[in-house]
Design a protein around this motif. Structure first.
Motif, PDB file in Angstrom:
ATOM      1  N   VAL A  35       0.593  -1.279   0.280  1.00 13.72           N
ATOM      2  CA  VAL A  35       0.131   0.440   0.282  1.00 13.72           C
ATOM      3  C   VAL A  35       1.136   1.382  -0.177  1.00 13.72           C
ATOM      4  N   SER A  36       0.348   1.966  -0.791  1.00 10.73           N
ATOM      5  CA  SER A  36       1.085   3.400  -0.757  1.00 10.73           C
ATOM      6  C   SER A  36       1.651   4.332   0.381  1.00 10.73           C
ATOM      7  N   GLY A  37      -0.041   4.487   0.741  1.00  6.95           N
ATOM      8  CA  GLY A  37      -0.447   5.885   1.544  1.00  6.95           C
ATOM      9  C   GLY A  37      -0.202   4.440   3.148  1.00  6.95           C
ATOM     10  N   PRO A  38      -0.630   5.248   3.904  1.00  9.21           N
ATOM     11  CA  PRO A  38      -1.573   5.156   5.484  1.00  9.21           C
ATOM     12  C   PRO A  38      -2.544   4.211   5.206  1.00  9.21           C
ATOM     13  N   ASP A 138       7.809  -4.481  10.735  1.00  4.62           N
ATOM     14  CA  ASP A 138       8.850  -5.208   9.956  1.00  4.62           C
ATOM     15  C   ASP A 138      10.015  -4.559  10.423  1.00  4.62           C
ATOM     16  N   CYS A 139      10.906  -4.376  10.761  1.00  5.34           N
ATOM     17  CA  CYS A 139      12.201  -4.029  11.193  1.00  5.34           C
ATOM     18  C   CYS A 139      13.134  -4.146   9.551  1.00  5.34           C
ATOM     19  N   SER A 140      13.370  -5.394   9.302  1.00  6.75           N
ATOM     20  CA  SER A 140      14.616  -5.847   8.217  1.00  6.75           C
ATOM     21  C   SER A 140      13.408  -4.485   6.613  1.00  6.75           C
ATOM     22  N   LEU A 141      12.479  -4.540   6.783  1.00  3.77           N
ATOM     23  CA  LEU A 141      11.661  -3.540   5.478  1.00  3.77           C
ATOM     24  C   LEU A 141      11.467  -2.240   6.008  1.00  3.77           C
ATOM     25  N   GLY A 142      11.091  -2.459   7.302  1.00  2.96           N
ATOM     26  CA  GLY A 142      11.095  -0.463   7.642  1.00  2.96           C
ATOM     27  C   GLY A 142       9.455  -0.085   7.434  1.00  2.96           C
ATOM     28  N   LEU A 143       8.572  -1.116   7.794  1.00  7.49           N
ATOM     29  CA  LEU A 143       6.899  -1.291   7.022  1.00  7.49           C
ATOM     30  C   LEU A 143       6.346  -2.331   8.017  1.00  7.49           C
ATOM     31  N   TRP A 144       5.050  -1.811   8.120  1.00  2.00           N
ATOM     32  CA  TRP A 144       3.929  -2.675   8.963  1.00  2.00           C
ATOM     33  C   TRP A 144       3.085  -3.759   7.892  1.00  2.00           C
ATOM     34  N   ARG A 145       3.131  -4.749   8.924  1.00  2.00           N
ATOM     35  CA  ARG A 145       2.614  -5.445   8.305  1.00  2.00           C
ATOM     36  C   ARG A 145       1.571  -5.877   8.629  1.00  2.00           C
ATOM     37  N   VAL A 146       0.079  -5.837   7.996  1.00  4.09           N
ATOM     38  CA  VAL A 146      -1.243  -6.344   8.836  1.00  4.09           C
ATOM     39  C   VAL A 146      -1.931  -7.270   8.336  1.00  4.09           C
ATOM     40  N   GLY A 147      -2.555  -7.869   9.077  1.00  2.00           N
ATOM     41  CA  GLY A 147      -3.165  -9.062   8.460  1.00  2.00           C
ATOM     42  C   GLY A 147      -4.240  -8.893   9.077  1.00  2.00           C
ATOM     43  N   VAL A 148      -5.189  -9.238   7.484  1.00  2.00           N
ATOM     44  CA  VAL A 148      -6.349  -8.982   7.755  1.00  2.00           C
ATOM     45  C   VAL A 148      -7.761 -10.092   7.522  1.00  2.00           C
ATOM     46  N   ILE A 149      -8.507 -10.590   8.114  1.00  2.00           N
ATOM     47  CA  ILE A 149      -9.604 -12.014   8.132  1.00  2.00           C
ATOM     48  C   ILE A 149     -10.936 -11.023   7.128  1.00  2.00           C
ATOM     49  N   GLU A 150     -10.885 -11.955   5.878  1.00  7.75           N
ATOM     50  CA  GLU A 150     -12.188 -11.213   5.227  1.00  7.75           C
ATOM     51  C   GLU A 150     -13.468 -12.496   5.943  1.00  7.75           C
ATOM     52  N   GLU A 151     -14.587 -11.762   5.697  1.00  8.10           N
ATOM     53  CA  GLU A 151     -15.716 -12.030   6.066  1.00  8.10           C
ATOM     54  C   GLU A 151     -15.537 -13.178   5.656  1.00  8.10           C
ATOM     55  N   CYS A 162       2.403  -1.379   4.366  1.00 11.40           N
ATOM     56  CA  CYS A 162       2.505   0.092   4.319  1.00 11.40           C
ATOM     57  C   CYS A 162       3.271   0.930   4.923  1.00 11.40           C
ATOM     58  N   GLY A 163       3.547   2.123   5.261  1.00 10.24           N
ATOM     59  CA  GLY A 163       4.892   2.806   5.779  1.00 10.24           C
ATOM     60  C   GLY A 163       3.902   3.716   6.939  1.00 10.24           C
ATOM     61  N   TRP A 164       3.026   3.857   7.374  1.00  7.75           N
ATOM     62  CA  TRP A 164       2.216   4.080   8.195  1.00  7.75           C
ATOM     63  C   TRP A 164       1.201   3.212   8.501  1.00  7.75           C
ATOM     64  N   LEU A 165       0.493   2.973  10.099  1.00 11.91           N
ATOM     65  CA  LEU A 165      -0.378   2.649  10.264  1.00 11.91           C
ATOM     66  C   LEU A 165      -1.273   3.622  11.076  1.00 11.91           C
ATOM     67  N   VAL A 166      -2.611   3.488  10.745  1.00  8.80           N
ATOM     68  CA  VAL A 166      -3.193   5.219  11.927  1.00  8.80           C
ATOM     69  C   VAL A 166      -3.811   3.835  12.820  1.00  8.80           C
ATOM     70  N   VAL A 167      -4.160   4.272  13.689  1.00  8.81           N
ATOM     71  CA  VAL A 167      -5.254   2.799  13.994  1.00  8.81           C
ATOM     72  C   VAL A 167      -6.596   3.817  15.048  1.00  8.81           C
ATOM     73  N   HIS A 385       8.281   4.769  14.257  1.00 12.67           N
ATOM     74  CA  HIS A 385       8.052   3.918  12.948  1.00 12.67           C
ATOM     75  C   HIS A 385       7.024   4.324  12.145  1.00 12.67           C
ATOM     76  N   GLY A 386       6.187   5.569  11.912  1.00 11.45           N
ATOM     77  CA  GLY A 386       5.022   5.329  11.478  1.00 11.45           C
ATOM     78  C   GLY A 386       3.161   5.289  12.076  1.00 11.45           C
ATOM     79  N   LEU A 387       3.793   4.444  13.279  1.00  9.85           N
ATOM     80  CA  LEU A 387       2.031   4.849  14.411  1.00  9.85           C
ATOM     81  C   LEU A 387       1.870   5.740  14.366  1.00  9.85           C
ATOM     82  N   TYR A 388       0.603   6.016  14.316  1.00 13.60           N
ATOM     83  CA  TYR A 388      -0.570   7.100  14.537  1.00 13.60           C
ATOM     84  C   TYR A 388      -1.577   6.429  15.326  1.00 13.60           C
TER      85      TYR A 388
END
Length: 430
Positions: A35-38, A138-151, A162-167, A385-388
């Motif tokens: 994902v390019s953005g947050p 993920d420190c090796s990538l410098g990115l966030w990995r977000v796992g999702v379960i679909e309905e 992604c590079g930014w994660l907004v909670v 690390h881009g966490l908000y």
């Protein structure tokens, strides 16, 4: 931030390698989407506000929502008579006021309409039925990995990188249901306010409401309007204020006074006016905290009750005030003072809690105890690390809007439209 130094080919190679290993170990491995953005988790007012602020700065985002609609708490888990507790001027999201024709305190339906129009204006299109089950940096990538379960899926089917994660799941993600001795014996209907719509189904019944916050007080009033016989459990001290005083909303008056006076003095003025308008609430079993209402809110997050008519029903005896529950019996409740009373139903106005610790693998920004940012307002919106975080200020939609603006501004400081960045469609594996 580390991920700015990773070029696209390095990221692509690392993720491709990881995906091949996953396929070897498990042929049905989840898809990976870059994902390019947050990535914004939650499509309530908080998530929508951040997405809109980012859109205004030409920064794309991906909004993930576990339900089938925006603002699912408002649409699916609130009672029919609900209105905004604060005037609409204090509940606007960034860059879009409420329609002028809306009343000072918009209804539930009007607020939902406002949010739907907000999504359309800023072209926010959440991906629905996506439950985030894990998010880890993920420190090796410098990115966030977000796992999702679909309905309908039994396990995570998509991993967003992604590079930014907004909670933006907020303070009210999961219902709080207290354990009560004898609950299995009660036999009558027991429902959390998230499942309560109207007092109509309780007409003529004796109903015990557990919890004396704004929701509990309003549910009691609604039950009275539908000819039920409500009682309310008051387990703790509570501040009850008139919704309006001195010709202004109590909240608006408080905000104006705080510009000129210290909190202690403003609290004292609010309590004096409340006593003159409402009387001594302790005589009704509603004892006030020793700390003033604004200071109490800032320290503990406990919101004062803004009275919309419930207090008159308590004074008239239409609503009975009860102490804490000792245990439940068959169609009855035993209170801590030894009194036993019969009830046909129990409504739990016991609130909600954050669910962040169940899915965010992070130990610094959020507390594992309550799922809220460790740093108090106004500093809890930004982590490492881009966490908000947005929607955790305990200052309602006004706090949400302030944090959403700050998050978008911070992301823009690091956003660059050059070859190091990529679109979501450039890297997708199935």
């Amino acid at each position: 931030m580390e991920y700015y130094h990773n070029n696209f080919s390095e990221i692509q190679g690392k993720l491709a390698h990881d995906h091949r290993r996953s396929l070897m170990a498990k042929p049905t491995a989840k898809r990976c989407v870059l994902v390019s953005g947050p990535v914004i988790v939650g499509a309530g007012p908080s998530g929508l506000a951040v997405a809109a602020c980012l859109r205004e700065k030409n920064i794309p985002s991906l909004v993930l929502e576990r339900s089938s609609c925006i603002a699912s708490l408002w649409q699916l888990k609130t009672y029919d008579r609900l209105r905004l507790h604060l005037p609409k001027t204090f509940c606007e999201l960034p860059m879009m006021p409420f329609p002028q024709e809306f009343p000072t305190y918009p209804t539930k339906q009007q607020f939902i309409q406002y949010l739907e129009e907000y999504s359309k204006r800023f072209d926010i299109k959440p991906v629905f039925n996506q439950t985030v089950v894990s998010a880890e940096y993920d420190c090796s990538l410098g990115l966030w990995r977000v796992g999702v379960i679909e309905e309908g899926a039994a396990e995570a089917g998509v991993e967003y990188v992604c590079g930014w994660l907004v909670v933006a799941t907020g303070e009210n993600a999961e219902v709080v249901v207290p354990e009560m001795e004898g609950a299995e014996e009660f036999g009558g209907e027991m429902v959390h306010t998230s499942g309560y719509k109207s007092g109509e189904v309780f007409s003529g019944k004796r109903v015990l409401v557990v919890g004396c916050g704004n929701s509990g007080m309003e549910v009691c009033l609604d039950l009275c309007h539908h000819n039920a016989m409500p009682s309310i459990v008051v387990r703790d001290t509570v501040h009850i204020l008139p919704r309006e005083m001195l010709g202004r909303s109590t909240f608006g008056l408080s905000m104006w006074l705080l510009k000129w006076l210290p909190i202690t003095l403003v609290d004292r003025l609010l309590l004096i006016v409340s006593w003159l308008m409402l009387g001594d609430t302790s005589q009704l079993g509603l004892v006030r905290p020793k700390t003033g209402p604004i200071k109490c809110k800032n320290l503990s997050g406990k919101t004062p009750v803004l009275d919309v008519g419930t207090l008159d029903k308590i004074k008239s005896g239409d609503i009975k005030v009860c102490p804490s529950i000792r245990r439940l019996k068959h169609n009855a409740v035993e209170f801590v003072n030894g009194r036993i009373e019969n009830f046909d139903a129990i409504i739990l106005a016991t609130g909600y809690k954050s669910n962040v610790p169940s899915w965010l693998k992070e130990n610094d920004m959020f507390s594992k105890h309550d799922g809220l940012p460790r740093r108090p307002f106004p500093h809890g919106w930004k982590g490492e690390h881009g966490l908000y975080a947005v929607g955790f200020t305990k200052r309602g939609l006004l706090g949400t809007s302030l944090d959403a603006i700050k998050i978008a501004e911070d992301v823009k400081l690091h956003w660059k439209s050059d070859s190091k960045y990529f679109t979501s469609s450039q890297l997708t594996w199935s």
